[in-house]
Design a protein around this motif. Sequence first.
Motif, PDB file in Angstrom:
ATOM      1  N   LYS A 175       0.840  -1.205   0.000  1.00 57.65           N
ATOM      2  CA  LYS A 175       0.000   0.000   0.000  1.00 57.65           C
ATOM      3  C   LYS A 175       0.870   1.248   0.000  1.00 57.65           C
ATOM      4  N   GLY A 176       1.982   1.178   0.745  1.00 58.85           N
ATOM      5  CA  GLY A 176       2.899   2.308   0.792  1.00 58.85           C
ATOM      6  C   GLY A 176       3.522   2.612  -0.555  1.00 58.85           C
ATOM      7  N   LEU A 177       3.569   1.600  -1.432  1.00 64.38           N
ATOM      8  CA  LEU A 177       4.094   1.798  -2.789  1.00 64.38           C
ATOM      9  C   LEU A 177       3.005   2.240  -3.769  1.00 64.38           C
ATOM     10  N   GLY A 178       1.772   2.287  -3.283  1.00 67.28           N
ATOM     11  CA  GLY A 178       0.676   2.703  -4.148  1.00 67.28           C
ATOM     12  C   GLY A 178       0.000   1.575  -4.897  1.00 67.28           C
ATOM     13  N   ALA A 179       0.270   0.318  -4.501  1.00 72.09           N
ATOM     14  CA  ALA A 179      -0.376  -0.818  -5.163  1.00 72.09           C
ATOM     15  C   ALA A 179      -1.878  -0.771  -4.932  1.00 72.09           C
ATOM     16  N   LYS A 180      -2.664  -1.057  -5.980  1.00 71.60           N
ATOM     17  CA  LYS A 180      -4.131  -0.957  -5.887  1.00 71.60           C
ATOM     18  C   LYS A 180      -4.796  -2.263  -5.484  1.00 71.60           C
ATOM     19  N   HIS A 181      -4.325  -3.370  -6.021  1.00 68.89           N
ATOM     20  CA  HIS A 181      -4.996  -4.650  -5.812  1.00 68.89           C
ATOM     21  C   HIS A 181      -4.088  -5.560  -4.985  1.00 68.89           C
ATOM     22  N   ILE A 182      -4.386  -5.661  -3.697  1.00 68.19           N
ATOM     23  CA  ILE A 182      -3.588  -6.464  -2.773  1.00 68.19           C
ATOM     24  C   ILE A 182      -4.511  -7.459  -2.086  1.00 68.19           C
ATOM     25  N   VAL A 183      -4.158  -8.734  -2.152  1.00 66.54           N
ATOM     26  CA  VAL A 183      -4.987  -9.799  -1.599  1.00 66.54           C
ATOM     27  C   VAL A 183      -4.176 -10.560  -0.557  1.00 66.54           C
ATOM     28  N   ASN A 184      -4.739 -10.708   0.647  1.00 63.49           N
ATOM     29  CA  ASN A 184      -4.053 -11.380   1.747  1.00 63.49           C
ATOM     30  C   ASN A 184      -4.547 -12.820   1.848  1.00 63.49           C
ATOM     31  N   SER A 185      -3.676 -13.784   1.566  1.00 60.62           N
ATOM     32  CA  SER A 185      -4.086 -15.193   1.571  1.00 60.62           C
ATOM     33  C   SER A 185      -4.415 -15.708   2.961  1.00 60.62           C
ATOM     34  N   SER A 186      -4.094 -14.946   4.005  1.00 58.51           N
ATOM     35  CA  SER A 186      -4.417 -15.351   5.372  1.00 58.51           C
ATOM     36  C   SER A 186      -5.833 -14.942   5.782  1.00 58.51           C
ATOM     37  N   ASP A 187      -6.474 -14.104   4.995  1.00 63.02           N
ATOM     38  CA  ASP A 187      -7.837 -13.664   5.321  1.00 63.02           C
ATOM     39  C   ASP A 187      -8.849 -14.756   5.020  1.00 63.02           C
ATOM     40  N   ASP A 188      -9.917 -14.793   5.801  1.00 62.90           N
ATOM     41  CA  ASP A 188     -10.961 -15.808   5.614  1.00 62.90           C
ATOM     42  C   ASP A 188     -11.632 -15.690   4.254  1.00 62.90           C
ATOM     43  N   ASP A 189     -11.729 -14.473   3.736  1.00 62.99           N
ATOM     44  CA  ASP A 189     -12.384 -14.270   2.442  1.00 62.99           C
ATOM     45  C   ASP A 189     -11.370 -14.100   1.312  1.00 62.99           C
ATOM     46  N   PHE A 190     -10.228 -14.782   1.445  1.00 65.67           N
ATOM     47  CA  PHE A 190      -9.145 -14.661   0.463  1.00 65.67           C
ATOM     48  C   PHE A 190      -9.621 -14.907  -0.957  1.00 65.67           C
ATOM     49  N   MET A 191     -10.324 -16.011  -1.198  1.00 68.50           N
ATOM     50  CA  MET A 191     -10.724 -16.334  -2.563  1.00 68.50           C
ATOM     51  C   MET A 191     -11.702 -15.302  -3.119  1.00 68.50           C
ATOM     52  N   LYS A 192     -12.548 -14.777  -2.272  1.00 64.22           N
ATOM     53  CA  LYS A 192     -13.473 -13.724  -2.714  1.00 64.22           C
ATOM     54  C   LYS A 192     -12.686 -12.483  -3.122  1.00 64.22           C
ATOM     55  N   GLN A 193     -11.697 -12.113  -2.297  1.00 61.03           N
ATOM     56  CA  GLN A 193     -10.845 -10.970  -2.629  1.00 61.03           C
ATOM     57  C   GLN A 193     -10.131 -11.193  -3.964  1.00 61.03           C
ATOM     58  N   LEU A 194      -9.629 -12.415  -4.149  1.00 61.96           N
ATOM     59  CA  LEU A 194      -8.876 -12.715  -5.369  1.00 61.96           C
ATOM     60  C   LEU A 194      -9.772 -12.655  -6.601  1.00 61.96           C
ATOM     61  N   ALA A 224      -9.698 -18.965  -9.230  1.00 58.12           N
ATOM     62  CA  ALA A 224     -10.286 -17.621  -9.240  1.00 58.12           C
ATOM     63  C   ALA A 224     -10.432 -17.099 -10.669  1.00 58.12           C
ATOM     64  N   MET A 225      -9.429 -17.330 -11.505  1.00 59.41           N
ATOM     65  CA  MET A 225      -9.516 -16.893 -12.904  1.00 59.41           C
ATOM     66  C   MET A 225     -10.704 -17.537 -13.603  1.00 59.41           C
ATOM     67  N   GLU A 226     -10.874 -18.846 -13.413  1.00 59.68           N
ATOM     68  CA  GLU A 226     -11.959 -19.557 -14.079  1.00 59.68           C
ATOM     69  C   GLU A 226     -13.323 -19.120 -13.547  1.00 59.68           C
ATOM     70  N   GLN A 227     -13.424 -18.924 -12.245  1.00 60.36           N
ATOM     71  CA  GLN A 227     -14.704 -18.492 -11.674  1.00 60.36           C
ATOM     72  C   GLN A 227     -15.113 -17.124 -12.205  1.00 60.36           C
ATOM     73  N   VAL A 228     -14.144 -16.241 -12.371  1.00 63.24           N
ATOM     74  CA  VAL A 228     -14.431 -14.933 -12.960  1.00 63.24           C
ATOM     75  C   VAL A 228     -14.859 -15.093 -14.413  1.00 63.24           C
ATOM     76  N   ALA A 229     -14.136 -15.924 -15.174  1.00 60.49           N
ATOM     77  CA  ALA A 229     -14.442 -16.119 -16.589  1.00 60.49           C
ATOM     78  C   ALA A 229     -15.813 -16.761 -16.784  1.00 60.49           C
ATOM     79  N   VAL A 230     -16.137 -17.766 -15.962  1.00 62.55           N
ATOM     80  CA  VAL A 230     -17.441 -18.432 -16.064  1.00 62.55           C
ATOM     81  C   VAL A 230     -18.565 -17.454 -15.758  1.00 62.55           C
ATOM     82  N   GLY A 231     -18.330 -16.563 -14.819  1.00 61.47           N
ATOM     83  CA  GLY A 231     -19.343 -15.574 -14.458  1.00 61.47           C
ATOM     84  C   GLY A 231     -19.681 -14.632 -15.590  1.00 61.47           C
ATOM     85  N   LYS A 232     -18.802 -14.548 -16.595  1.00 68.64           N
ATOM     86  CA  LYS A 232     -19.042 -13.658 -17.727  1.00 68.64           C
ATOM     87  C   LYS A 232     -19.599 -14.398 -18.946  1.00 68.64           C
TER      88      LYS A 232
END
Length: 370
Positions: A208-227, A255-263
């Motif tokens: 975040k300090g570098l200005g990154a926009k999309h950061i996903v924490n694999s330790s979070d319970d909703d990791f896959m949703k974030q991804l 995650a890539m496939e779930q996004v693609a299938v949703g479209k």
Amino acid sequence: MTTTGKQIFTTLESDGTLTVEVATSEFPEPKGNQVLVKMEAAPINPSDLALLFGQADLENADYSEGKIVAKMPEPFNSGSKGRHGQRMPVGNEGAGEVIATGDSDAAKALMGKRVSCVPGTAYAEYAIADANMCLPLGDISSKDGASAFVNPMTALGFVETAKMEGFKAIVHTAAASNLGQMLVRICQEDDMELVNIVRRQEQVDVLKGLGAKHIVNSSDDDFMKQLRTAIDETDAFIGFDPIGGGKAVDNAFKAMEQVAVGKMTEYSRYGSNQQKKMYIYGRLDLSPTVLTPSYGFGWTLSGWLLFPFMQSAGKETVARMRKRVLENLTTTFKSEYTKEVTLEGMLEKDAVLQYRQMRTGEKYLVTPHG
């Protein structure tokens, strides 16, 4: 005329005995396109550790001044049969002053200059390097120029690969690393979207300090949703993974496939037609790479290494990349080091056990002449 100096060697015997030691070497007079570099700084990268120690038991090794004797467990010893009995120099890259050259014009042009180089023998007081693989540093210090090749060119190579293959966004795992932070800055400069996967909140804060926009924490319970959300927002269907083992690649593909299938507007039993690609470029985790039948058939998993990429990219692309690195060594491609050690200090137990863990923000720099 030869030059005498200290150098680190690693030797693995057939019985699994690994010896890593500082020894005296004779460095020959350079010939042709070769140059002799007085090495002033060399980073310890994950790619160096594979040859230096492999999976040896360093906790229970025998440490003495300038020497380590450890045991390589199975199946890693048998898997390294090709190097049994060979006394091998180590250290992919570094920087220092050219003190002698061969007779080629390219070599002679570097005489007396400070250069970054990729000799493969950088953990030494001196190294023979190819002039074509040397980058003149000008006023840039050896410390700032020591990591001018592996991480910068690799990070740039990821972006070049994505562009060549027609992707407009990237997924990167273990993204808070030194290389990962460079990739954040490169993608910002190139308007390339980047999905950064990290493991801890402090790594989120760093990016975040570098200005990154999309950061996903694999330790979070909703990791896959974030991804999924990040991939949906960026169309990141190509990724680069230094972990290798476990489910890092599997999670990205899912995650890539779930996004693609949703479209998709129509159901297909074969999944989406969206091409999904992941490259493994490291083995921080030596366990098997887990893949599950949950992302259709439109996916590709491959390995990615810097030198084969450079060969396929061509001289013009590589020259452009190297020019960009040199012009931005103290900004976009800047490396930070947690500690500096001598050749002997590199083999002290406390140092070995720390840098071998390859923790984010704990990069070591070797200074062969102290």
